[in-house]
Each structure stands twice: as C-alpha cells, then as structure tokens.
Design a protein around this motif. Structure first.
Motif, PDB file in Angstrom:
ATOM      1  N   TRP A 129       0.824  -1.216   0.000  1.00 35.25           N
ATOM      2  CA  TRP A 129       0.000   0.000   0.000  1.00 35.25           C
ATOM      3  C   TRP A 129       0.855   1.261   0.000  1.00 35.25           C
ATOM      4  CZ3 TRP A 129      -3.593  -1.743   4.592  1.00 35.25           C
ATOM      5  CH2 TRP A 129      -4.402  -2.805   4.161  1.00 35.25           C
ATOM      6  N   GLY A 130       2.167   1.112   0.159  1.00 32.56           N
ATOM      7  CA  GLY A 130       3.055   2.271   0.194  1.00 32.56           C
ATOM      8  C   GLY A 130       3.153   2.858   1.591  1.00 32.56           C
ATOM      9  N   GLY A 131       3.402   4.157   1.662  1.00 34.47           N
ATOM     10  CA  GLY A 131       3.473   4.837   2.946  1.00 34.47           C
ATOM     11  C   GLY A 131       4.859   5.046   3.491  1.00 34.47           C
ATOM     12  N   SER A 132       5.878   4.435   2.875  1.00 30.36           N
ATOM     13  CA  SER A 132       7.244   4.620   3.357  1.00 30.36           C
ATOM     14  C   SER A 132       7.714   6.049   3.107  1.00 30.36           C
ATOM     15  CB  SER A 132       8.196   3.650   2.651  1.00 30.36           C
ATOM     16  OG  SER A 132       7.913   2.316   3.002  1.00 30.36           O
ATOM     17  N   THR A 133       8.389   6.610   4.085  1.00 30.73           N
ATOM     18  CA  THR A 133       9.064   7.882   3.853  1.00 30.73           C
ATOM     19  C   THR A 133      10.258   7.622   2.947  1.00 30.73           C
ATOM     20  OG1 THR A 133       8.386   8.745   6.005  1.00 30.73           O
ATOM     21  CG2 THR A 133      10.267   9.815   4.936  1.00 30.73           C
ATOM     22  N   LEU A 134      10.364   8.393   1.868  1.00 31.06           N
ATOM     23  CA  LEU A 134      11.440   8.216   0.897  1.00 31.06           C
ATOM     24  C   LEU A 134      12.545   9.226   1.144  1.00 31.06           C
ATOM     25  CD1 LEU A 134       9.296   7.729  -2.349  1.00 31.06           C
ATOM     26  CD2 LEU A 134      10.145   5.976  -0.761  1.00 31.06           C
ATOM     27  N   ILE A 135      13.777   8.738   1.198  1.00 28.33           N
ATOM     28  CA  ILE A 135      14.958   9.588   1.309  1.00 28.33           C
ATOM     29  C   ILE A 135      15.479   9.781  -0.111  1.00 28.33           C
ATOM     30  CG2 ILE A 135      17.276   9.797   2.267  1.00 28.33           C
ATOM     31  CD1 ILE A 135      14.873   7.296   3.810  1.00 28.33           C
ATOM     32  N   LEU A 136      15.507  11.025  -0.556  1.00 30.14           N
ATOM     33  CA  LEU A 136      15.755  11.322  -1.963  1.00 30.14           C
ATOM     34  C   LEU A 136      17.089  12.040  -2.148  1.00 30.14           C
ATOM     35  CD1 LEU A 136      12.143  12.628  -2.669  1.00 30.14           C
ATOM     36  CD2 LEU A 136      13.039  10.342  -3.160  1.00 30.14           C
ATOM     37  N   GLY A 137      17.907  11.532  -3.058  1.00 29.15           N
ATOM     38  CA  GLY A 137      19.201  12.143  -3.350  1.00 29.15           C
ATOM     39  C   GLY A 137      19.460  12.188  -4.849  1.00 29.15           C
ATOM     40  N   ASP A 138      20.565  12.812  -5.219  1.00 31.30           N
ATOM     41  CA  ASP A 138      20.954  12.930  -6.624  1.00 31.30           C
ATOM     42  C   ASP A 138      19.828  13.588  -7.433  1.00 31.30           C
ATOM     43  OD1 ASP A 138      22.379  12.728  -9.007  1.00 31.30           O
ATOM     44  OD2 ASP A 138      21.788  10.639  -9.352  1.00 31.30           O
ATOM     45  N   LYS A 139      19.447  14.783  -7.009  1.00 30.53           N
ATOM     46  CA  LYS A 139      18.370  15.530  -7.675  1.00 30.53           C
ATOM     47  C   LYS A 139      18.827  15.937  -9.070  1.00 30.53           C
ATOM     48  CE  LYS A 139      15.253  19.432  -6.637  1.00 30.53           C
ATOM     49  NZ  LYS A 139      15.729  20.564  -7.450  1.00 30.53           N
ATOM     50  N   ARG A 140      17.998  15.640 -10.071  1.00 30.81           N
ATOM     51  CA  ARG A 140      18.386  15.834 -11.466  1.00 30.81           C
ATOM     52  C   ARG A 140      17.569  16.908 -12.164  1.00 30.81           C
ATOM     53  NH1 ARG A 140      19.269   9.407 -13.072  1.00 30.81           N
ATOM     54  NH2 ARG A 140      21.075   9.090 -11.699  1.00 30.81           N
ATOM     55  N   THR A 141      17.049  17.834 -11.395  1.00 28.43           N
ATOM     56  CA  THR A 141      16.288  18.951 -11.957  1.00 28.43           C
ATOM     57  C   THR A 141      16.470  20.153 -11.049  1.00 28.43           C
ATOM     58  OG1 THR A 141      14.081  19.736 -12.563  1.00 28.43           O
ATOM     59  CG2 THR A 141      14.223  18.217 -10.717  1.00 28.43           C
ATOM     60  N   ASP A 142      16.286  21.339 -11.608  1.00 30.90           N
ATOM     61  CA  ASP A 142      16.350  22.567 -10.811  1.00 30.90           C
ATOM     62  C   ASP A 142      14.987  22.922 -10.225  1.00 30.90           C
ATOM     63  OD1 ASP A 142      19.058  22.922 -11.305  1.00 30.90           O
ATOM     64  OD2 ASP A 142      18.697  24.069 -13.136  1.00 30.90           O
TER      65      ASP A 142
END
Length: 259
Positions: A170-183
């Motif tokens: 069902w999802g719900g996990s907090t996502l840790i996001l890195g390597d951003k590829r957009t401004d």
C-alpha cells in the motif's frame, strides 16, 4: 476503560545511549536514521492501541504549498496549539484531552534527558523548541518531494502501523531522496537518481536533520477504504528570536527602571 498503568519510561534507553552519532552525521545525502524499537514493546503497544481518535483530527485538503508542490492531504491533529489556525474547536488537542497513556508519553518525552541529550548531539544545537502533531493518511494521500522550512532543525517521525493493520504494497514509506536531477523546486520522485525507503511498520521511526539537500516525500497511498497510515511527529525548531524593543520603548523602560 484501560487501567491507568504508568509505563514510563516509554523509550528504549539502551538504544539512545548506544546511538552512533558520527555515523548519523556522515550519512548521505543528509543525516537520517530509520530506528527500530525506539519505544519499548509495551510502550508501543499501548500508544498504538490508544492512538488519538479520528474525531479529534481536522481534514487538510487542497491547502496550497510553496513552489507549486502538490497539497499534503491528510487528517491532522496538533498538540496544544496549531501552526494553521488559532481555533481550538478542531484539529488541536490539549494535554488533558489525550488518552491517559499519551498524556504519560508526552510528559516522558519532555523530561527525557537521554533523548534530549542525543537530539542536541545529532542536530548540533544547544537549544531548540519542540512542537508535536499526529497525521493520519488515507487512500490517495501523498507528500510530494520537498525540503522542510529553514525554521526546522530536524524531525523524528514515529509510525503507528503494524503488519496486522498495514500492507507494504500500500506504500506509505518515507522516501529519502538524493541525486536531484532537476532545478525544479516541485520535483517528482522520478527526478531523483537515488531513492531509499524507511520501514514504517512495527515500532519503527525515522529521524532526520533538515539540510538544503534534505529532500523527502511519500508516494500516493493505495490502501483500501478504512485503512490508515498513522504517525506522530516530533518537530525540532530553532528558537524564535524576540524582536528588540523600539528606541522609544527602551527609553521609557530605562525611566521606569531608574525611578
């Protein structure tokens, strides 16, 4: 009615005292840790069982967010006061209105010297203020990728779901996001080259330090009607600087003091 058993301490003191501060600070793309067993087993069971009733919450729907980010729809409940409004009729709960076990937990949190010592070392601060809020998510709710406001030092998210009440698909996990590829300041998860998921089930919590690279989010929930993603936020903020009195007021104060 449940018996008024005092469960303090609620937190796993050995986990707090053995926490690897340097490993936390060195973590990429920003300091974070997905704790297992922050609460004692009895503490988690009691707090999960007596999670505040949905009737206390207010529904947030379509509230505008900065930079064109999608709304963070959810049920929301603030402790003692809300950043959203001054009303006390809905969405705010006073200490004495909480279930007894939550009253005990709030008192324990605010007086837990081991916990606050750890927070000061992890966030590299001597002073902070704390506010608290409960969130309940339902089908379709999401938290589009964002960085928290600079007023926040960091956040500790305690999840209140178990394998009996929530399925990982069902999802719900907090996502840790890195390597951003957009401004863009309203990116999607697909705009990041590195994505890690925090486990939210069975006495897990997510602790992170707010940084300019502290991107995180939650993809839309796919749970059935009647299933809820439940969490409790402990939010650490920089103390607000009190404005200096005007020159005229300072002059009047001096006259009063020296009379």
């Amino acid at each position: 009615m449940h018996s008024p058993v005092i469960l303090q301490p609620f937190t796993n003191r050995s986990l707090l005292n053995s926490f690897d501060t340097q490993a936390f600070l060195d973590r990429e793309p920003y300091p974070w840790h997905n704790l297992e067993g922050f609460l004692t087993p009895d503490g988690f069971e009691a707090l999960n069982r007596d999670f505040p009733a949905l009737e206390l919450f207010e529904q947030h729907s379509g509230i505008e967010r900065g930079y064109g980010q999608r709304p963070h729809n959810r049920y929301y409940l603030a402790y003692e006061s809300s950043i959203y409004h001054d009303s006390t009729s809905k969405g705010i709960v006073k200490h004495e209105e909480l279930p007894l076990v939550w009253q005990q937990f709030m008192t324990d949190l605010e007086t837990n010297s081991d916990y606050h010592k750890l927070i000061r070392s992890l966030f590299c601060v001597a002073k902070y203020t704390v506010r608290y809020a409960w969130h309940i998510g339902f089908a379709g709710c999401e938290v589009s990728p964002h960085v928290d406001s600079p007023d926040k030092i960091g956040t500790h998210i305690l999840y209140f779901n178990t394998h009996e009440t929530w399925k990982p698909e069902w999802g719900g996990s907090t996502l840790i996001l890195g390597d951003k590829r957009t401004d863009k300041l309203n990116p999607d998860v697909s705009d990041f080259g590195a994505v890690e998921s925090a486990n939210i089930l069975d006495n897990r919590s997510f602790l992170f330090k707010n940084t300019p690279d502290g991107w995180h989010g939650v993809e839309p929930l796919t749970c059935p009607e009647g299933a809820y993603r439940r969490l409790f936020n402990i939010i650490f903020e920089f103390p607000k600087v009190q404005p200096l009195p005007s020159a005229r007021l300072r002059s009047l104060m001096k006259k009063v003091v020296h009379r």
